[in-house]
Design an enzyme around this catalytic site. Structure first.
Site, PDB file in Angstrom:
ATOM      1  N   CYS A  92       0.864  -1.182   0.000  1.00 28.71           N
ATOM      2  CA  CYS A  92       0.000   0.000   0.000  1.00 28.71           C
ATOM      3  C   CYS A  92       0.902   1.234   0.000  1.00 28.71           C
ATOM      4  CB  CYS A  92      -0.918   0.005   1.220  1.00 28.71           C
ATOM      5  SG  CYS A  92      -2.042   1.429   1.257  1.00 28.71           S
ATOM      6  N   CYS A 142      -5.861   0.818   9.437  1.00 24.54           N
ATOM      7  CA  CYS A 142      -5.990  -0.357   8.573  1.00 24.54           C
ATOM      8  C   CYS A 142      -6.198  -1.636   9.395  1.00 24.54           C
ATOM      9  CB  CYS A 142      -4.738  -0.493   7.726  1.00 24.54           C
ATOM     10  SG  CYS A 142      -4.879  -1.752   6.457  1.00 24.54           S
ATOM     11  N   ASP A 143      -7.111  -2.479   8.936  1.00 22.43           N
ATOM     12  CA  ASP A 143      -7.382  -3.738   9.628  1.00 22.43           C
ATOM     13  C   ASP A 143      -6.975  -4.941   8.775  1.00 22.43           C
ATOM     14  OD1 ASP A 143      -9.255  -3.637   7.644  1.00 22.43           O
ATOM     15  OD2 ASP A 143     -10.998  -3.944   8.932  1.00 22.43           O
ATOM     16  N   THR A 144      -6.105  -4.710   7.783  1.00 24.22           N
ATOM     17  CA  THR A 144      -5.791  -5.742   6.798  1.00 24.22           C
ATOM     18  C   THR A 144      -4.303  -6.044   6.774  1.00 24.22           C
ATOM     19  OG1 THR A 144      -7.605  -4.942   5.432  1.00 24.22           O
ATOM     20  CG2 THR A 144      -5.984  -6.348   4.351  1.00 24.22           C
ATOM     21  N   GLU A 200     -11.419  -2.041  -5.098  1.00 20.16           N
ATOM     22  CA  GLU A 200     -11.538  -1.220  -3.899  1.00 20.16           C
ATOM     23  C   GLU A 200     -10.204  -0.503  -3.706  1.00 20.16           C
ATOM     24  OE1 GLU A 200     -13.272  -3.253  -0.640  1.00 20.16           O
ATOM     25  OE2 GLU A 200     -14.954  -3.933  -1.860  1.00 20.16           O
ATOM     26  N   HIS A 231     -19.353  -9.717   6.326  1.00 19.33           N
ATOM     27  CA  HIS A 231     -18.505 -10.915   6.402  1.00 19.33           C
ATOM     28  C   HIS A 231     -17.974 -11.116   7.815  1.00 19.33           C
ATOM     29  CE1 HIS A 231     -16.087  -7.438   5.426  1.00 19.33           C
ATOM     30  NE2 HIS A 231     -14.981  -8.054   5.787  1.00 19.33           N
TER      31      HIS A 231
HETATM   32  S1  SF4 Z   1      -6.941   0.861   4.885  1.00 17.24           S
HETATM   33 FE1  SF4 Z   1      -4.999  -0.295   4.679  1.00 17.24          FE
HETATM   34  S2  SF4 Z   1      -4.920  -0.856   2.537  1.00 17.24           S
HETATM   35 FE2  SF4 Z   1      -6.429   0.813   2.703  1.00 17.24          FE
HETATM   36  S3  SF4 Z   1      -5.263   2.712   2.358  1.00 17.24           S
HETATM   37 FE3  SF4 Z   1      -5.250   2.336   4.552  1.00 17.24          FE
HETATM   38  S4  SF4 Z   1      -3.312   1.224   4.917  1.00 17.24           S
HETATM   39 FE4  SF4 Z   1      -3.770   1.074   2.731  1.00 17.24          FE
END
Ligand code: SF4
Length: 210
Positions: free
Chosen positions: A31, A49-51, A116, A204
Site C-alpha cells: 500500500c 488499517c485492519d488488513t 476497492e 462478512h
Molecule cells: S486501509 Fe490499509 S490498505 Fe487501505 S489505504 Fe489504509 S493502509 Fe492502505
C-alpha cells in the site's frame, strides 16, 4: 509486469453495494499509505488499517509472472461455470499493480472486475465496478466511480465536501476499531443527517466469512 498477491480466495463480498455476491477476492500486497508494519503505523498517512497486506504468504497468494497466469489462478478459484464471474481486486492498494494487461486477462476469463482503492492513484480503464474509500490526509485524485465508501469517523474529512464527487452510491461504514460502538453511532448519525449516505456494515465479519 509481475504481480505480488498477498492472498486470493473464493467468498461472498461482505460490504458495499454488492454485498452478498459470490466473488474471488484478489488481495495485492503493498500500500502507498502504510508499510503494513506495526512499527510504522503512527507515522503512516492511513492509521486504522485492519488488513494484513504484507508479503505473498497468504492463502492463494504468491508471485505471478504475467497477467495470464494470474487470471488463470483467479479462474481456478472460481471453479466451473462462467455465469456472473466476479473478482474483487483489493489490497493494500490495488492500483499499484492492476494494469491494463491484467484487466484484459481477467475479462478474457469472463470476470467482471470490482476494485476497492484509496483513490490516490488514477484508476486503470476498463474496471467494471470502482469503489473508492478516501483516507484523511491523502490526496484523492480518483473522484468518480460507482461507489464512494467512507470509513467513519475520520477527523479531517468533511462528508459534505465529498458529495460533489461523481459517484453513483455514497456509503458510510463504521470504522472497525476499539471504539466500534461509538463508530457505529457516528455512522448511523451521518446517514440520518445526510440522506445521500447509506449505512453499510462489514457483513462478512458479522457472519464469520473471510
Ligand atoms: S486501509 Fe490499509 S490498505 Fe487501505 S489505504 Fe489504509 S493502509 Fe492502505
Amino acid at each position: 509486469m509481475s504481480y505480488a498477491v498477498k492472498e486470493a480466495f473464493l467468498t461472498l463480498q461482505g460490504e458495499g453495494v454488492q454485498a452478498g455476491s459470490r466473488a474471488v477476492f484478489l488481495r495485492f500486497a503493498g500500500c502507498n499509505l502504510w508499510s503494513g508494519r506495526e512499527a510504522d503505523r503512527r507515522q503512516a498517512v492511513c492509521q486504522f488499517c485492519d488488513t494484513d497486506f504484507v508479503g505473498t504468504d497468504g492463502i492463494g497468494g504468491g508471485k505471478f509472472g504475467d497477467p495470464a497466469a494470474l487470471a488463470l489462478h483467479v479462474a481456478a478459484l472460481w471453479g466451473e461455470g462462467r455465469e456472473r464471474r466476479l473478482v474483487v481486486v483489493t489490497g493494500g492498494e490495488p492500483m499499484l499493480q492492476l494494469d491494463s494487461a491484467l484487466v484484459d486477462a481477467l475479462h478474457e476469463q469472463g470476470f467482471r472486475i470490482a476494485v476497492e482503492s484509496n483513490g490516490t492513484i488514477a484508476a486503470t480503464p476498463g474496471i467494471d465496478w470502482l469503489c473508492i474509500s478516501p483516507k484523511a490526509g491523502s490526496e484523492v485524485v480518483q473522484r468518480s466511480g460507482d461507489e464512494l465508501k467512507l470509513v467513519w469517523p475520520q477527523a479531517g474529512i468533511d462528508p459534505a465536501g465529498l458529495e460533489a464527487w461523481d459517484f453513483g452510491h455514497f456509503l458510510v461504514q463504521p470504522m472497525d476499531c476499539a471504539a466500534s460502538e461509538a463508530a457505529l453511532e457516528a455512522a448511523i448519525a451521518l446517514a440520518m443527517e445526510r440522506p445521500r449516505w447509506r449505512l453499510t456494515l462489514q457483513a462478512h465479519k458479522i457472519v464469520g466469512l473471510r
